[in-house]
Design a protein around this motif. Structure first.
Motif, mmCIF file in Angstrom:
data_model
loop_
_atom_site.group_PDB
_atom_site.id
_atom_site.type_symbol
_atom_site.label_atom_id
_atom_site.label_comp_id
_atom_site.label_asym_id
_atom_site.label_seq_id
_atom_site.Cartn_x
_atom_site.Cartn_y
_atom_site.Cartn_z
ATOM 1 N N ILE A 13 0.850 -1.196 0.000
ATOM 2 C CA ILE A 13 0.000 0.000 0.000
ATOM 3 C C ILE A 13 0.885 1.245 0.000
ATOM 4 N N ASP A 14 0.608 2.182 -0.912
ATOM 5 C CA ASP A 14 1.433 3.394 -0.983
ATOM 6 C C ASP A 14 0.622 4.669 -1.188
ATOM 7 N N GLY A 15 -0.698 4.608 -1.036
ATOM 8 C CA GLY A 15 -1.521 5.795 -1.172
ATOM 9 C C GLY A 15 -2.042 6.031 -2.577
ATOM 10 N N ARG A 61 9.929 10.815 11.044
ATOM 11 C CA ARG A 61 9.459 9.430 11.098
ATOM 12 C C ARG A 61 7.987 9.371 11.485
ATOM 13 N N GLU A 62 7.592 10.153 12.480
ATOM 14 C CA GLU A 62 6.203 10.162 12.905
ATOM 15 C C GLU A 62 5.286 10.613 11.776
ATOM 16 N N GLY A 63 5.768 11.574 10.983
ATOM 17 C CA GLY A 63 4.979 12.054 9.863
ATOM 18 C C GLY A 63 4.779 10.981 8.806
ATOM 19 N N PHE A 64 5.850 10.290 8.446
ATOM 20 C CA PHE A 64 5.756 9.214 7.460
ATOM 21 C C PHE A 64 4.859 8.080 7.970
ATOM 22 N N GLU A 70 -2.751 6.311 7.670
ATOM 23 C CA GLU A 70 -3.939 6.859 7.025
ATOM 24 C C GLU A 70 -4.237 6.126 5.726
ATOM 25 N N TRP A 71 -3.209 5.900 4.911
ATOM 26 C CA TRP A 71 -3.398 5.203 3.640
ATOM 27 C C TRP A 71 -3.919 3.790 3.862
ATOM 28 N N VAL A 72 -3.319 3.096 4.812
ATOM 29 C CA VAL A 72 -3.740 1.723 5.097
ATOM 30 C C VAL A 72 -5.181 1.703 5.610
#
Length: 300
Positions: A13-15, A61-64, A70-72
């Motif tokens: 999954i990558d958005g 890191r927290e942002g990524f 969210e994407w998942v």
């Protein structure tokens, strides 16, 4: 991070919309097979070259990670809306997409990838990740294409008589049974080459004899699978020419195209260069790459 359930179907999954379509394709597979679905996002931390100009690595890191979650979550909701009874696992990981997906493939029944990507999966099908998984993964790899990656039509499989194509046949027959559709077995031949080697006295070969010999070989290879899957209608196509052109032609109207990870003759090196890239880039249906000894084919 939770450990993957044995034999779950893993989706990268990558958005992107492509990844969402791949998840829908994988969800249908999981539902038919009675398996769980595992949604995996892998992000790579950027290299920080200007301290003080960008946030600290912890914040990055927290942002990524947050974006990946969210994407998942979005894909999970979309899948459950269509398959409410499906068991879905998820994982958001930091690291190399190649290494992470190879690790996921150890316990998976198959790994499904979208045909286009964003973020950590950018350029996935141009070569690196798909080829790496085909070489080093531990289960079948499927590249899903199409608006919903759920094309109808027969299953098409390319065979050259190798061990890899035996594994591809096993997977293809099982897919055709699950889909309740027909199976088209395609084999190409050349007047110049035989099993990857130059034919002796190739100028004097008889095309009729070559085609008859190729058909006999395919009939013998397919016979055990016909016996095991008597309900699957089988069409055998023997054609002079290049594998890519023939498989792309049949793939245009197929629900799934299945190939072995490496072979001989017309299919030699299928996943090492132009052949695999052409099939993945241009085939109008999902493409499944099968390795000899993949768990799902050993069980068939």
């Amino acid at each position: 991070m939770p450990v993957a359930t044995e034999r779950s179907i893993v989706v990268g999954i990558d958005g992107s919309q492509s990844a969402k379509a791949a998840a829908m394709w994988a969800a249908r597979e999981a539902s038919k097979r009675g398996l769980s679905l595992r949604l995996v996002h892998v992000f790579t931390m950027p290299v920080v070259t200007m301290p003080g100009v960008i946030p600290a690595s912890g914040g990055i890191r927290e942002g990524f990670e947050s974006r990946g979650l969210e994407w998942v979550s979005e894909v999970r909701e979309a899948v459950l809306a269509r398959y409410p009874e499906l068991v879905i696992e998820s994982a958001v990981r930091q690291g190399s997409p190649v290494a992470a997906l190879i690790q996921e493939s150890v316990r998976a029944s198959m790994v499904v990838l979208g045909s286009r990507g964003l973020g950590g999966f950018t350029g996935m099908l141009v070569g690196s990740i798909a080829v790496a998984l085909a070489h080093h993964g531990h289960c079948p790899i499927v590249v899903a294409r199409g608006p919903e990656a759920e094309g109808e039509g027969p299953v098409v499989v390319g065979t050259d008589g190798s061990t890899a194509s035996d594994a591809a046949l096993a997977f293809a027959f099982d897919e055709a049974k699950l889909r309740e559709t027909g199976l088209t077995v395609v084999r190409t031949w050349s007047e110049l080459l035989d099993r990857g080697a130059l034919r002796p006295r190739f100028l004097d070969v008889d095309p009729v004899e070559i085609e008859a010999a190729e058909r006999k070989a395919v009939e013998e290879q397919v016979a055990p699978w016909r016996d095991k899957y008597p309900e699957v209608p089988v069409e055998i196509v023997i054609r002079k020419g290049r594998p890519v052109r023939s498989l792309l032609e049949f793939g245009a109207a197929a629900g799934l195209l299945v190939v072995g990870s490496r072979g001989r003759g017309g299919f030699e090196g299928m996943l090492l260069g132009s052949t695999s890239q052409a099939l993945i880039a241009h085939c109008g249906c999902p493409v499944a790459v099968i390795r000899p000894g993949d768990p799902i084919t050993r069980e068939l």
